[in-house]
Design a protein around this motif. Structure first.
Motif, PDB file in Angstrom:
ATOM      1  N   SER A  13       0.850  -1.186   0.000  1.00  0.00           N
ATOM      2  CA  SER A  13       0.000   0.000   0.000  1.00  0.00           C
ATOM      3  C   SER A  13       0.885   1.235   0.000  1.00  0.00           C
ATOM      4  O   SER A  13       1.949   1.279   0.622  1.00  0.00           O
ATOM      5  CB  SER A  13      -0.928  -0.005   1.213  1.00  0.00           C
ATOM      6  N   GLY A  14       0.476   2.210  -0.730  1.00  0.00           N
ATOM      7  CA  GLY A  14       1.269   3.425  -0.824  1.00  0.00           C
ATOM      8  C   GLY A  14       2.359   3.366  -1.867  1.00  0.00           C
ATOM      9  O   GLY A  14       3.049   4.351  -2.107  1.00  0.00           O
ATOM     10  N   ARG A  15       2.563   2.213  -2.475  1.00  0.00           N
ATOM     11  CA  ARG A  15       3.571   2.078  -3.532  1.00  0.00           C
ATOM     12  C   ARG A  15       2.968   2.503  -4.866  1.00  0.00           C
ATOM     13  O   ARG A  15       1.772   2.379  -5.096  1.00  0.00           O
ATOM     14  CB  ARG A  15       4.054   0.632  -3.651  1.00  0.00           C
ATOM     15  N   THR A  16       3.804   2.967  -5.738  1.00  0.00           N
ATOM     16  CA  THR A  16       3.337   3.333  -7.075  1.00  0.00           C
ATOM     17  C   THR A  16       3.059   2.062  -7.867  1.00  0.00           C
ATOM     18  O   THR A  16       3.600   0.990  -7.548  1.00  0.00           O
ATOM     19  CB  THR A  16       4.393   4.166  -7.823  1.00  0.00           C
ATOM     20  N   PRO A  17       2.252   2.155  -8.923  1.00  0.00           N
ATOM     21  CA  PRO A  17       2.038   0.977  -9.764  1.00  0.00           C
ATOM     22  C   PRO A  17       3.345   0.394 -10.303  1.00  0.00           C
ATOM     23  O   PRO A  17       3.498  -0.818 -10.377  1.00  0.00           O
ATOM     24  CB  PRO A  17       1.139   1.502 -10.889  1.00  0.00           C
ATOM     25  N   ALA A  18       4.302   1.247 -10.637  1.00  0.00           N
ATOM     26  CA  ALA A  18       5.592   0.750 -11.147  1.00  0.00           C
ATOM     27  C   ALA A  18       6.334  -0.035 -10.075  1.00  0.00           C
ATOM     28  O   ALA A  18       6.932  -1.081 -10.360  1.00  0.00           O
ATOM     29  CB  ALA A  18       6.449   1.909 -11.648  1.00  0.00           C
ATOM     30  N   LEU A  57      -0.518 -10.052 -12.010  1.00  0.00           N
ATOM     31  CA  LEU A  57      -0.625  -8.853 -11.176  1.00  0.00           C
ATOM     32  C   LEU A  57       0.335  -7.769 -11.656  1.00  0.00           C
ATOM     33  O   LEU A  57      -0.003  -6.576 -11.642  1.00  0.00           O
ATOM     34  CB  LEU A  57      -0.363  -9.197  -9.712  1.00  0.00           C
ATOM     35  N   ALA A  58       1.527  -8.162 -12.096  1.00  0.00           N
ATOM     36  CA  ALA A  58       2.477  -7.190 -12.640  1.00  0.00           C
ATOM     37  C   ALA A  58       1.889  -6.534 -13.888  1.00  0.00           C
ATOM     38  O   ALA A  58       2.005  -5.315 -14.070  1.00  0.00           O
ATOM     39  CB  ALA A  58       3.811  -7.864 -12.962  1.00  0.00           C
ATOM     40  N   ALA A  59       1.246  -7.328 -14.715  1.00  0.00           N
ATOM     41  CA  ALA A  59       0.624  -6.778 -15.925  1.00  0.00           C
ATOM     42  C   ALA A  59      -0.498  -5.805 -15.558  1.00  0.00           C
ATOM     43  O   ALA A  59      -0.659  -4.761 -16.208  1.00  0.00           O
ATOM     44  CB  ALA A  59       0.087  -7.911 -16.803  1.00  0.00           C
ATOM     45  N   GLN A  60      -1.259  -6.125 -14.515  1.00  0.00           N
ATOM     46  CA  GLN A  60      -2.312  -5.208 -14.069  1.00  0.00           C
ATOM     47  C   GLN A  60      -1.708  -3.907 -13.561  1.00  0.00           C
ATOM     48  O   GLN A  60      -2.225  -2.825 -13.849  1.00  0.00           O
ATOM     49  CB  GLN A  60      -3.146  -5.847 -12.969  1.00  0.00           C
ATOM     50  N   ALA A  61      -0.630  -3.994 -12.812  1.00  0.00           N
ATOM     51  CA  ALA A  61       0.030  -2.788 -12.311  1.00  0.00           C
ATOM     52  C   ALA A  61       0.576  -1.974 -13.485  1.00  0.00           C
ATOM     53  O   ALA A  61       0.485  -0.740 -13.489  1.00  0.00           O
ATOM     54  CB  ALA A  61       1.140  -3.148 -11.328  1.00  0.00           C
ATOM     55  N   ASP A  62       1.127  -2.654 -14.488  1.00  0.00           N
ATOM     56  CA  ASP A  62       1.597  -1.958 -15.687  1.00  0.00           C
ATOM     57  C   ASP A  62       0.434  -1.240 -16.369  1.00  0.00           C
ATOM     58  O   ASP A  62       0.579  -0.121 -16.854  1.00  0.00           O
ATOM     59  CB  ASP A  62       2.248  -2.927 -16.669  1.00  0.00           C
ATOM     60  N   HIS A  63      -0.717  -1.876 -16.385  1.00  0.00           N
ATOM     61  CA  HIS A  63      -1.906  -1.275 -16.986  1.00  0.00           C
ATOM     62  C   HIS A  63      -2.308  -0.014 -16.219  1.00  0.00           C
ATOM     63  O   HIS A  63      -2.715   0.976 -16.819  1.00  0.00           O
ATOM     64  CB  HIS A  63      -3.055  -2.281 -17.019  1.00  0.00           C
ATOM     65  N   GLN A  64      -2.156  -0.040 -14.900  1.00  0.00           N
ATOM     66  CA  GLN A  64      -2.460   1.146 -14.092  1.00  0.00           C
ATOM     67  C   GLN A  64      -1.550   2.305 -14.481  1.00  0.00           C
ATOM     68  O   GLN A  64      -1.975   3.455 -14.483  1.00  0.00           O
ATOM     69  CB  GLN A  64      -2.305   0.847 -12.605  1.00  0.00           C
ATOM     70  N   ASP A  66      -0.364   2.757 -17.451  1.00  0.00           N
ATOM     71  CA  ASP A  66      -0.832   3.207 -18.763  1.00  0.00           C
ATOM     72  C   ASP A  66      -2.097   4.053 -18.679  1.00  0.00           C
ATOM     73  O   ASP A  66      -2.260   4.996 -19.447  1.00  0.00           O
ATOM     74  CB  ASP A  66      -1.084   2.014 -19.685  1.00  0.00           C
ATOM     75  N   ILE A  67      -3.008   3.699 -17.755  1.00  0.00           N
ATOM     76  CA  ILE A  67      -4.283   4.411 -17.701  1.00  0.00           C
ATOM     77  C   ILE A  67      -4.232   5.632 -16.801  1.00  0.00           C
ATOM     78  O   ILE A  67      -5.111   6.468 -16.846  1.00  0.00           O
ATOM     79  CB  ILE A  67      -5.448   3.497 -17.263  1.00  0.00           C
ATOM     80  N   GLY A  68      -3.220   5.734 -15.971  1.00  0.00           N
ATOM     81  CA  GLY A  68      -3.042   6.912 -15.133  1.00  0.00           C
ATOM     82  C   GLY A  68      -3.538   6.723 -13.718  1.00  0.00           C
ATOM     83  O   GLY A  68      -4.309   5.820 -13.425  1.00  0.00           O
ATOM     84  N   PRO A  69      -3.098   7.603 -12.830  1.00  0.00           N
ATOM     85  CA  PRO A  69      -3.398   7.460 -11.406  1.00  0.00           C
ATOM     86  C   PRO A  69      -4.864   7.642 -11.063  1.00  0.00           C
ATOM     87  O   PRO A  69      -5.328   7.137 -10.048  1.00  0.00           O
ATOM     88  CB  PRO A  69      -2.535   8.544 -10.753  1.00  0.00           C
ATOM     89  N   GLU A  70      -5.639   8.324 -11.896  1.00  0.00           N
ATOM     90  CA  GLU A  70      -7.042   8.547 -11.550  1.00  0.00           C
ATOM     91  C   GLU A  70      -7.855   7.254 -11.532  1.00  0.00           C
ATOM     92  O   GLU A  70      -8.890   7.175 -10.904  1.00  0.00           O
ATOM     93  CB  GLU A  70      -7.694   9.573 -12.488  1.00  0.00           C
ATOM     94  N   PHE A  71      -7.363   6.210 -12.212  1.00  0.00           N
ATOM     95  CA  PHE A  71      -8.050   4.923 -12.228  1.00  0.00           C
ATOM     96  C   PHE A  71      -7.316   3.850 -11.442  1.00  0.00           C
ATOM     97  O   PHE A  71      -7.776   2.719 -11.371  1.00  0.00           O
ATOM     98  CB  PHE A  71      -8.233   4.437 -13.670  1.00  0.00           C
ATOM     99  N   ALA A  72      -6.184   4.174 -10.872  1.00  0.00           N
ATOM    100  CA  ALA A  72      -5.326   3.181 -10.225  1.00  0.00           C
ATOM    101  C   ALA A  72      -6.035   2.451  -9.101  1.00  0.00           C
ATOM    102  O   ALA A  72      -5.871   1.259  -8.931  1.00  0.00           O
ATOM    103  CB  ALA A  72      -4.048   3.827  -9.714  1.00  0.00           C
ATOM    104  N   GLY A  73      -6.842   3.122  -8.304  1.00  0.00           N
ATOM    105  CA  GLY A  73      -7.522   2.483  -7.187  1.00  0.00           C
ATOM    106  C   GLY A  73      -8.514   1.429  -7.607  1.00  0.00           C
ATOM    107  O   GLY A  73      -8.802   0.490  -6.874  1.00  0.00           O
ATOM    108  N   GLU A  74      -9.061   1.547  -8.806  1.00  0.00           N
ATOM    109  CA  GLU A  74     -10.069   0.602  -9.271  1.00  0.00           C
ATOM    110  C   GLU A  74      -9.486  -0.767  -9.571  1.00  0.00           C
ATOM    111  O   GLU A  74     -10.192  -1.755  -9.552  1.00  0.00           O
ATOM    112  CB  GLU A  74     -10.754   1.144 -10.522  1.00  0.00           C
ATOM    113  N   ALA A  75      -8.218  -0.854  -9.844  1.00  0.00           N
ATOM    114  CA  ALA A  75      -7.600  -2.130 -10.218  1.00  0.00           C
ATOM    115  C   ALA A  75      -6.841  -2.762  -9.058  1.00  0.00           C
ATOM    116  O   ALA A  75      -6.151  -3.751  -9.240  1.00  0.00           O
ATOM    117  CB  ALA A  75      -6.670  -1.926 -11.409  1.00  0.00           C
TER     118      ALA A  75
END
Length: 88
Positions: A13-18, A57-64, A66-75
C-alpha cells in the motif's frame, strides 16, 4: 526477510504501480526458481501457478501506469479470474 514472507508480497500500500509491478515480477521470478528446485510435482505446479499469478498482477500494475493514477484504485482488487484454478 524469508522466502515465505516474500511470497506474501509484503505491504505494498502506498507504492506506485511501477513499484508494485517490479515487486510482483520479483515474486514471480522467486516462484519460478522455487519450482525448479522442488521435486514434488504438486509443489512444482503450485509454484508455477503462483508465478503466473504474480505475473498477471504485474501486468495489471503496468496497466495502471498506462491508464493513469485517476483509475489506479479501481484495479487494486484481485479479480477472481486472476486466481489460479485447481484441477482435480
Amino acid at each position: 526477510m524469508s522466502e515465505t514472507q516474500h511470497s506474501k508480497g509484503g505491504d505494498l500500500s502506498g507504492r506506485t504501480p511501477a513499484e508494485r509491478a517490479d515487486r510482483y515480477r520479483e515474486l514471480a521470478d522467486m516462484h519460478l526458481r522455487m519450482a525448479q528446485r522442488v521435486s514434488a510435482p504438486e509443489a512444482r505446479a503450485s509454484h508455477l501457478e503462483l508465478a503466473a499469478l504474480w505475473t498477471r498482477l504485474a501486468a495489471q500494475a503496468d496497466h495502471q501506469i498506462d491508464i493513469g493514477p485517476e483509475f489506479a484504485g479501481e484495479a487494486d482488487e484481485l479479480p477472481e479470474a486472476a486466481l489460479p484454478r485447481r484441477q482435480g
